[in-house]
Design an enzyme around this catalytic site. Structure first.
Site, PDB file in Angstrom:
ATOM      1  N   HIS A   1      -1.134 -14.354  -4.141  1.00 59.97           N
ATOM      2  CA  HIS A   1      -0.554 -14.236  -5.467  1.00 59.97           C
ATOM      3  C   HIS A   1      -1.683 -14.178  -6.498  1.00 59.97           C
ATOM      4  O   HIS A   1      -2.704 -14.841  -6.348  1.00 59.97           O
ATOM      5  CB  HIS A   1       0.327 -15.473  -5.657  1.00 59.97           C
ATOM      6  CG  HIS A   1       1.028 -15.582  -6.953  1.00 59.97           C
ATOM      7  ND1 HIS A   1       0.412 -16.035  -8.100  1.00 59.97           N
ATOM      8  CD2 HIS A   1       2.319 -15.336  -7.295  1.00 59.97           C
ATOM      9  CE1 HIS A   1       1.294 -16.069  -9.081  1.00 59.97           C
ATOM     10  NE2 HIS A   1       2.453 -15.647  -8.623  1.00 59.97           N
TER      11      HIS A   1
ATOM     12  N   SER B   1       5.856 -15.530 -10.262  1.00 57.56           N
ATOM     13  CA  SER B   1       6.294 -15.775  -8.889  1.00 57.56           C
ATOM     14  C   SER B   1       6.026 -14.572  -8.009  1.00 57.56           C
ATOM     15  O   SER B   1       6.335 -13.438  -8.381  1.00 57.56           O
ATOM     16  CB  SER B   1       7.799 -16.085  -8.870  1.00 57.56           C
ATOM     17  OG  SER B   1       8.319 -16.069  -7.559  1.00 57.56           O
ATOM     18  N   LYS B   2       5.446 -14.822  -6.833  1.00 58.83           N
ATOM     19  CA  LYS B   2       5.195 -13.713  -5.922  1.00 58.83           C
ATOM     20  C   LYS B   2       6.484 -13.197  -5.308  1.00 58.83           C
ATOM     21  O   LYS B   2       6.518 -12.097  -4.759  1.00 58.83           O
ATOM     22  CB  LYS B   2       4.207 -14.132  -4.830  1.00 58.83           C
ATOM     23  CG  LYS B   2       4.671 -15.241  -3.907  1.00 58.83           C
ATOM     24  CD  LYS B   2       3.571 -15.600  -2.919  1.00 58.83           C
ATOM     25  CE  LYS B   2       3.953 -16.760  -2.009  1.00 58.83           C
ATOM     26  NZ  LYS B   2       2.847 -17.148  -1.117  1.00 58.83           N
ATOM     27  N   ARG B   3       7.566 -13.973  -5.420  1.00 57.18           N
ATOM     28  CA  ARG B   3       8.850 -13.528  -4.878  1.00 57.18           C
ATOM     29  C   ARG B   3       9.638 -12.701  -5.879  1.00 57.18           C
ATOM     30  O   ARG B   3      10.458 -11.884  -5.509  1.00 57.18           O
ATOM     31  CB  ARG B   3       9.674 -14.740  -4.420  1.00 57.18           C
ATOM     32  CG  ARG B   3       9.045 -15.483  -3.253  1.00 57.18           C
ATOM     33  CD  ARG B   3       9.832 -16.736  -2.874  1.00 57.18           C
ATOM     34  NE  ARG B   3       9.221 -17.424  -1.752  1.00 57.18           N
ATOM     35  CZ  ARG B   3       8.209 -18.276  -1.850  1.00 57.18           C
ATOM     36  NH1 ARG B   3       7.710 -18.546  -3.039  1.00 57.18           N
ATOM     37  NH2 ARG B   3       7.697 -18.859  -0.789  1.00 57.18           N
ATOM     38  N   LYS B   4       9.379 -12.921  -7.172  1.00 56.71           N
ATOM     39  CA  LYS B   4      10.126 -12.222  -8.205  1.00 56.71           C
ATOM     40  C   LYS B   4       9.296 -11.169  -8.933  1.00 56.71           C
ATOM     41  O   LYS B   4       9.855 -10.271  -9.547  1.00 56.71           O
ATOM     42  CB  LYS B   4      10.665 -13.230  -9.228  1.00 56.71           C
ATOM     43  CG  LYS B   4      11.658 -14.234  -8.654  1.00 56.71           C
ATOM     44  CD  LYS B   4      12.129 -15.204  -9.740  1.00 56.71           C
ATOM     45  CE  LYS B   4      13.107 -16.228  -9.194  1.00 56.71           C
ATOM     46  NZ  LYS B   4      13.553 -17.182 -10.248  1.00 56.71           N
TER      47      LYS B   4
END
Length: 499
Positions: free
Chosen positions: A21, A263-266
């Site tokens: 990230h 966020s690396k997910r968002k």
């Protein structure tokens, strides 16, 4: 100014649970800058004790990402060092953590907990039903004699090992970033955290602390999300009788809209995405430096050497930074524009190869052509990866230009055709185009005057005819770069589109 006594030893200890990230790169960068400014060592350690979330290849990706930005480490998993190994799973296999957990058990500072996950879930639910807002687990086994704990464990009953936190008094620690009088936590607000999982694998709280001590880490610079965990770490340092490192919790990077942390997910913020798109390492280094640190209220563009010289921990901000992709893009453009044309040519070549516009390896003729084209787009590039889209019509034929673009505003189709025919004839009359942009421009301006049309109208028609787009490099330089034969052929084809 905060007085830092050297030599310092800091570390970046990521968990390989996915691609690195960009916020992790920032944390690593601040550690690297701290080590380089104050004199000392920067260590890289892989904390891979989370078996369920481990991602194959993530460790290699994070090292590649760090090297791309320009960070080197003095000790690490790939180069070794006097405190190795630098991978926690390997350290676990070598039994490095076992004597330390045994020390805590023997001293009564830790205990074997036989509470199952289902039982723990039920305990939380019962506490919530009683109106307890914050459930703080302290297992009944914390007061058992160690012999009784071992006896039950010997039967094969699954268990974890938890820290026996004090229930009275408070825990105090200081923070270089948060400053002030430090942070004090009432021990009654803590709970007994897990140190060793039922699999026997140590969790972060246990493994990182032992590693930091054994690797002689003097300063721990990490994300502010670890502030709530720091009291537990302080308690453990005290239990072991070890000197605590100095803590500095770095401000978070908020999302672009300011709502929540990056966020690396968002968010599309994996470090590898930036070099794939053609961001320069120097630009990323410069931008990330400003995500939570500043030299003054106006200086932004700085060389690496300048940042290292100027980086002091007292200038790290306690307030959150905010991710600004537009600002990063602009900064990347500044760095690209500062490059020499030949360096830009070399930098965009891999992107042209990936787009199959030139061969791999590139031929001498293609190299010459790329160097010729760079001045046409150099000022417009903000990502190196934009080069194929900007230049593709120089390397391959174009589709028929759209009529809605080909016909200029306030002109009819018949007028446009007549203008293209006249301009084609005028350009044909010029036998040598090389270095003759002025002659091409003069010839087309004469047509504009003769037809009583604005240059923007007729020049726009020619631009679309030869490139099939209304936004392209400067017209006359573009015609010369395309060449007389190709340019005239495309103009003739555009003329044929009119009925």
């Amino acid at each position: 100014m905060i007085d830092i006594k050297g030599p310092v030893r800091v570390r970046f200890a990521p968990s390989p649970t996915g691609f690195l990230h960009i916020g992790g790169v920032r944390t690593a960068l601040f550690n690297w800058l701290f080590a380089r400014h104050y004199g000392g060592q920067f260590l890289l350690r892989i904390e891979d004790t989370d078996e369920k979330r481990f991602v194959v290849g993530a460790a290699d990706d994070l090292m590649t990402s760090m090297r791309w930005v320009g960070m080197n480490w003095d000790e690490g998993p790939d180069i070794g060092g006097p405190c190795g190994p630098y991978v926690q799973s390997v350290r676990h296999e070598q039994g490095i953590y076992k004597p330390h957990i045994e020390q805590l058990l023997a001293a009564g500072h830790a205990y074997m907990s036989f509470t199952t996950e289902d039982e723990l879930t039920q305990m939380r639910a019962d506490a919530e039903a009683r109106g307890v807002k914050a459930f703080r687990f302290r297992g009944p086994e914390r007061d058992w004699p160690l012999a009784k704990q071992r006896e039950l464990a010997a039967t094969g009953k699954q268990h974890t090992i938890r820290l026996k936190t004090p229930t009275e008094g408070s825990t105090f620690f200081t923070d270089l970033v948060r400053g002030g009088d430090g942070i004090r936590i009432n021990n009654a607000d803590l709970y007994d955290i897990v140190l060793i999982k039922s699999t026997g694998m140590p969790v972060y709280h246990m493994a990182h602390l032992v590693d930091d001590h054994m690797m002689n880490i003097t300063h721990v610079l990490r994300s502010d999300e670890w502030v709530p965990s720091t009291p537990y770490h302080c308690i453990m340092y005290d239990y072991f009788g070890w000197q605590r490192p100095t803590f500095a919790h770095l401000p978070p990077i908020l999302r672009q809209d300011g709502h929540g942390k990056l966020s690396k997910r968002k968010d599309d913020v994996s470090a590898n995405r930036f070099w794939e798109r053609g961001y320069l390492a120097d630009a990323m280094f410069n931008y990330l430096t400003l995500q939570g640190w500043s030299f003054d209220d106006h200086t932004e563009i700085m060389t690496r050497a300048e940042v290292v010289e100027r980086f002091t921990i007292d200038r790290v901000l306690s307030s959150p930074a905010r991710w600004n992709p537009a600002k990063l893009l602009d900064m990347n453009g500044i760095y690209i524009r500062a490059m020499a044309n030949d360096d830009v040519a070399a930098a965009i070549t891999p992107f042209l190869q990936k787009a199959e516009l030139v061969t791999d390896p590139v031929t001498p003729a293609e190299q010459t052509k790329i160097r010729l084209l760079v001045p046409l787009v150099h000022e417009r590039l903000k990502e190196l990866g934009e080069a194929p889209e900007l230049l593709d019509f120089f390397f391959k034929d174009i589709e028929n230009p759209p009529m809605d673009l080909l016909i200029p505003k306030k002109m009819e189709a018949s007028e446009t055709k007549d203008a293209l025919v006249a301009m084609h004839a005028a350009l044909t009359a010029i036998p040598d185009w090389t270095g003759n942009e002025a002659a091409l421009e003069a010839a087309l301006r004469d047509i504009c005057t003769a037809m009583d049309k604005k240059p923007g109208q007729l020049f726009g028609a020619i631009r679309v005819a030869v490139s099939a787009r209304n936004v392209a490099p400067p017209l006359f330089e573009m015609l010369v770069a395309l060449g007389r034969e190709v340019s005239l052929s495309r103009i003739a084809r555009a003329i044929s589109l009119f009925a």
